[in-house]
Design a protein around this motif. Structure first.
Motif, PDB file in Angstrom:
ATOM      1  N   ARG A  70      98.911  76.922  -3.573  1.00 25.26           N
ATOM      2  CA  ARG A  70      98.096  76.253  -4.591  1.00 25.26           C
ATOM      3  C   ARG A  70      98.687  76.469  -5.986  1.00 25.26           C
ATOM      4  O   ARG A  70      98.681  75.567  -6.826  1.00 25.26           O
ATOM      5  N   ARG A  71      99.193  77.672  -6.237  1.00 27.89           N
ATOM      6  CA  ARG A  71      99.787  77.967  -7.545  1.00 27.89           C
ATOM      7  C   ARG A  71     101.137  77.295  -7.711  1.00 27.89           C
ATOM      8  O   ARG A  71     101.591  77.052  -8.821  1.00 27.89           O
ATOM      9  N   GLY A  72     101.800  77.022  -6.577  1.00 29.43           N
ATOM     10  CA  GLY A  72     103.153  76.476  -6.609  1.00 29.43           C
ATOM     11  C   GLY A  72     104.147  77.524  -6.184  1.00 29.43           C
ATOM     12  O   GLY A  72     104.168  78.625  -6.764  1.00 29.43           O
ATOM     13  N   LEU A  73     104.952  77.210  -5.166  1.00 22.76           N
ATOM     14  CA  LEU A  73     105.889  78.209  -4.652  1.00 22.76           C
ATOM     15  C   LEU A  73     106.959  78.585  -5.670  1.00 22.76           C
ATOM     16  O   LEU A  73     107.565  79.654  -5.565  1.00 22.76           O
ATOM     17  N   ASP A  74     107.197  77.725  -6.659  1.00 20.44           N
ATOM     18  CA  ASP A  74     108.166  78.080  -7.694  1.00 20.44           C
ATOM     19  C   ASP A  74     107.674  79.269  -8.523  1.00 20.44           C
ATOM     20  O   ASP A  74     108.474  80.072  -9.011  1.00 20.44           O
ATOM     21  N   LYS A  75     106.338  79.411  -8.659  1.00 15.94           N
ATOM     22  CA  LYS A  75     105.786  80.575  -9.371  1.00 15.94           C
ATOM     23  C   LYS A  75     106.085  81.861  -8.599  1.00 15.94           C
ATOM     24  O   LYS A  75     106.382  82.901  -9.183  1.00 15.94           O
ATOM     25  N   LYS A  76     106.019  81.786  -7.277  1.00 14.22           N
ATOM     26  CA  LYS A  76     106.355  82.935  -6.438  1.00 14.22           C
ATOM     27  C   LYS A  76     107.819  83.323  -6.635  1.00 14.22           C
ATOM     28  O   LYS A  76     108.158  84.521  -6.673  1.00 14.22           O
ATOM     29  N   GLN A  77     108.691  82.339  -6.769  1.00 18.00           N
ATOM     30  CA  GLN A  77     110.099  82.627  -6.995  1.00 18.00           C
ATOM     31  C   GLN A  77     110.307  83.344  -8.320  1.00 18.00           C
ATOM     32  O   GLN A  77     111.159  84.238  -8.435  1.00 18.00           O
ATOM     33  N   ASN A  78     109.526  82.970  -9.323  1.00 14.38           N
ATOM     34  CA  ASN A  78     109.614  83.654 -10.624  1.00 14.38           C
ATOM     35  C   ASN A  78     109.207  85.118 -10.492  1.00 14.38           C
ATOM     36  O   ASN A  78     109.817  86.010 -11.097  1.00 14.38           O
ATOM     37  N   GLU A  79     108.153  85.377  -9.706  1.00 11.65           N
ATOM     38  CA  GLU A  79     107.705  86.761  -9.486  1.00 11.65           C
ATOM     39  C   GLU A  79     108.794  87.581  -8.807  1.00 11.65           C
ATOM     40  O   GLU A  79     109.070  88.721  -9.192  1.00 11.65           O
ATOM     41  N   THR A 104     121.663  78.953   3.016  1.00  7.61           N
ATOM     42  CA  THR A 104     122.283  77.733   2.496  1.00  7.61           C
ATOM     43  C   THR A 104     121.184  76.828   1.951  1.00  7.61           C
ATOM     44  O   THR A 104     120.002  76.989   2.283  1.00  7.61           O
ATOM     45  N   PRO A 105     121.540  75.843   1.115  1.00  9.72           N
ATOM     46  CA  PRO A 105     120.512  74.910   0.623  1.00  9.72           C
ATOM     47  C   PRO A 105     119.746  74.224   1.755  1.00  9.72           C
ATOM     48  O   PRO A 105     118.520  74.048   1.655  1.00  9.72           O
ATOM     49  N   GLU A 106     120.443  73.868   2.839  1.00  3.49           N
ATOM     50  CA  GLU A 106     119.778  73.210   3.967  1.00  3.49           C
ATOM     51  C   GLU A 106     118.765  74.143   4.622  1.00  3.49           C
ATOM     52  O   GLU A 106     117.670  73.715   5.001  1.00  3.49           O
ATOM     53  N   TYR A 107     119.121  75.406   4.740  1.00  2.00           N
ATOM     54  CA  TYR A 107     118.214  76.379   5.361  1.00  2.00           C
ATOM     55  C   TYR A 107     116.999  76.602   4.460  1.00  2.00           C
ATOM     56  O   TYR A 107     115.856  76.684   4.953  1.00  2.00           O
ATOM     57  N   VAL A 108     117.220  76.714   3.162  1.00  2.00           N
ATOM     58  CA  VAL A 108     116.106  76.878   2.221  1.00  2.00           C
ATOM     59  C   VAL A 108     115.153  75.702   2.344  1.00  2.00           C
ATOM     60  O   VAL A 108     113.925  75.873   2.424  1.00  2.00           O
ATOM     61  N   ARG A 109     115.693  74.504   2.370  1.00  2.00           N
ATOM     62  CA  ARG A 109     114.863  73.295   2.457  1.00  2.00           C
ATOM     63  C   ARG A 109     114.058  73.286   3.744  1.00  2.00           C
ATOM     64  O   ARG A 109     112.855  72.985   3.746  1.00  2.00           O
ATOM     65  N   ALA A 110     114.686  73.649   4.837  1.00  2.00           N
ATOM     66  CA  ALA A 110     114.002  73.647   6.131  1.00  2.00           C
ATOM     67  C   ALA A 110     112.921  74.722   6.187  1.00  2.00           C
ATOM     68  O   ALA A 110     111.885  74.538   6.838  1.00  2.00           O
ATOM     69  N   SER A 111     113.135  75.838   5.504  1.00  5.05           N
ATOM     70  CA  SER A 111     112.187  76.955   5.578  1.00  5.05           C
ATOM     71  C   SER A 111     110.857  76.642   4.911  1.00  5.05           C
ATOM     72  O   SER A 111     109.848  77.310   5.184  1.00  5.05           O
ATOM     73  N   ILE A 112     110.827  75.646   4.024  1.00  6.36           N
ATOM     74  CA  ILE A 112     109.572  75.276   3.357  1.00  6.36           C
ATOM     75  C   ILE A 112     109.211  73.813   3.627  1.00  6.36           C
ATOM     76  O   ILE A 112     108.439  73.213   2.881  1.00  6.36           O
ATOM     77  N   SER A 113     109.757  73.269   4.706  1.00  7.99           N
ATOM     78  CA  SER A 113     109.535  71.854   5.006  1.00  7.99           C
ATOM     79  C   SER A 113     108.086  71.535   5.355  1.00  7.99           C
ATOM     80  O   SER A 113     107.667  70.383   5.275  1.00  7.99           O
ATOM     81  N   SER A 120     111.414  70.572  -4.912  1.00  9.07           N
ATOM     82  CA  SER A 120     112.766  70.666  -5.481  1.00  9.07           C
ATOM     83  C   SER A 120     112.891  71.850  -6.451  1.00  9.07           C
ATOM     84  O   SER A 120     113.929  72.521  -6.499  1.00  9.07           O
ATOM     85  N   LYS A 121     111.823  72.129  -7.225  1.00 11.45           N
ATOM     86  CA  LYS A 121     111.872  73.269  -8.157  1.00 11.45           C
ATOM     87  C   LYS A 121     111.989  74.587  -7.389  1.00 11.45           C
ATOM     88  O   LYS A 121     112.749  75.479  -7.776  1.00 11.45           O
ATOM     89  N   THR A 122     111.221  74.696  -6.310  1.00 10.05           N
ATOM     90  CA  THR A 122     111.257  75.920  -5.507  1.00 10.05           C
ATOM     91  C   THR A 122     112.633  76.130  -4.908  1.00 10.05           C
ATOM     92  O   THR A 122     113.176  77.243  -4.937  1.00 10.05           O
ATOM     93  N   ILE A 123     113.221  75.066  -4.358  1.00  8.86           N
ATOM     94  CA  ILE A 123     114.552  75.162  -3.767  1.00  8.86           C
ATOM     95  C   ILE A 123     115.572  75.581  -4.820  1.00  8.86           C
ATOM     96  O   ILE A 123     116.401  76.470  -4.587  1.00  8.86           O
ATOM     97  N   ALA A 124     115.492  74.969  -5.985  1.00  5.72           N
ATOM     98  CA  ALA A 124     116.437  75.291  -7.063  1.00  5.72           C
ATOM     99  C   ALA A 124     116.308  76.752  -7.487  1.00  5.72           C
ATOM    100  O   ALA A 124     117.314  77.445  -7.699  1.00  5.72           O
ATOM    101  N   LYS A 125     115.071  77.234  -7.590  1.00  4.18           N
ATOM    102  CA  LYS A 125     114.863  78.621  -8.014  1.00  4.18           C
ATOM    103  C   LYS A 125     115.325  79.604  -6.936  1.00  4.18           C
ATOM    104  O   LYS A 125     115.866  80.667  -7.245  1.00  4.18           O
ATOM    105  N   LYS A 126     115.103  79.269  -5.655  1.00  2.00           N
ATOM    106  CA  LYS A 126     115.579  80.130  -4.575  1.00  2.00           C
ATOM    107  C   LYS A 126     117.099  80.264  -4.639  1.00  2.00           C
ATOM    108  O   LYS A 126     117.651  81.368  -4.501  1.00  2.00           O
TER     109      LYS A 126
END
Length: 255
Positions: A70-79, A104-113, A120-126
């Protein structure tokens, strides 16, 4: 108890400022801090037990997946990036999947599919967080079970590239990467993926969220678990040989 902060600080080998911050609620005391204070004040057993239980709860945090989403997974990446910035020694035990720092980018994308919306923000931050691996002042030890390394989250060729990525990361000077082959006799029963940051914080992942543990007893318990699993892992050239073998198995599979 009729004692001053200065008196208590002296008897607990703490600063008066720390005692003041604990009393005013600005600082959450560790379980050791609470034990020292209780002993110094001569608190009786029933009350001491209740306070110690509260202190343990105060040093444990639960982060459920739904709130994080709900907060956005990109916020979790910042933490996570903030924790990584102030930590120098990292230990990752990966039971069933590859962590984002190694992906890899493909693995990151698949892990939150399974997460709806634009990620896209979450993937970029990861992927941005992976730069921490190249900071020579920090040390990393990753232990992956064979299941974590080989779980086919991606199509075969993409999995082969992911395993090649693991082998590549294992050559970074301040990174130790080991795998535990599913063979022989391993009289241990790992239940969760977990990470230990220095000797002050442990995170434990479950199917519905993550526990954040700050109490030294909890952190020490996971450090001991890590040391046990580390004895079954293979590192260096032996590890890379296994990763190459598993990568070739994926390469030979049909798409």
């Amino acid at each position: 108890a009729g004692k001053t902060q200065t008196w208590l600080a002296r008897h607990c080998t703490m600063s008066q400022t720390k005692v003041s911050n604990i009393e005013s609620g600005k600082l959450t005391p560790s379980l050791v801090d609470v034990e020292l204070i209780l002993e110094a004040l001569g608190v009786d057993s029933p009350v001491a037990a209740e306070i110690l239980s509260l202190a343990r709860t105060a040093n444990t945090e639960w982060q459920d997946h739904w709130s994080s989403r709900r907060r956005g997974l990109d916020k979790k990446q910042n933490e996570l990036a903030r924790i990584e910035a102030v930590s120098t020694e990292f230990r990752f035990f990966l039971l069933s999947m590859i962590t984002g720092l190694l992906a890899t980018p493909e693995y990151v994308r698949a892990s939150i599919s399974d997460v709806p919306g634009d990620q896209s923000k979450t993937i970029a931050k990861k992927l941005e967080r992976q730069q921490v691996l190249y900071e020579s002042s920090k040390s990393f030890t990753f232990i992956l079970t064979e299941q974590a390394a080989r779980w086919p989250l991606l199509p075969p060729m993409a999995m082969a590239l992911q395993l090649d990525r693991l082998a590549s990361v294992s050559r970074i000077p301040n990174v130790q990467l080991g795998v535990i082959p599913l063979g022989g006799h391993i009289p241990e029963r790992p239940l969760n993926t977990f990470t230990v940051y220095d000797r002050r914080l442990a995170t434990v992942e479950t199917g519905t969220g993550a526990l954040i543990l700050r109490d030294h007893r909890d952190v020490t318990a996971y450090l001991r678990d890590f040391e046990k699993y580390e004895r079954y892992a293979v590192f260096g050239d032996d590890c890379r040989e296994l990763l190459t073998e598993w990568s070739m198995i994926f390469t030979r599979q049909r798409p």
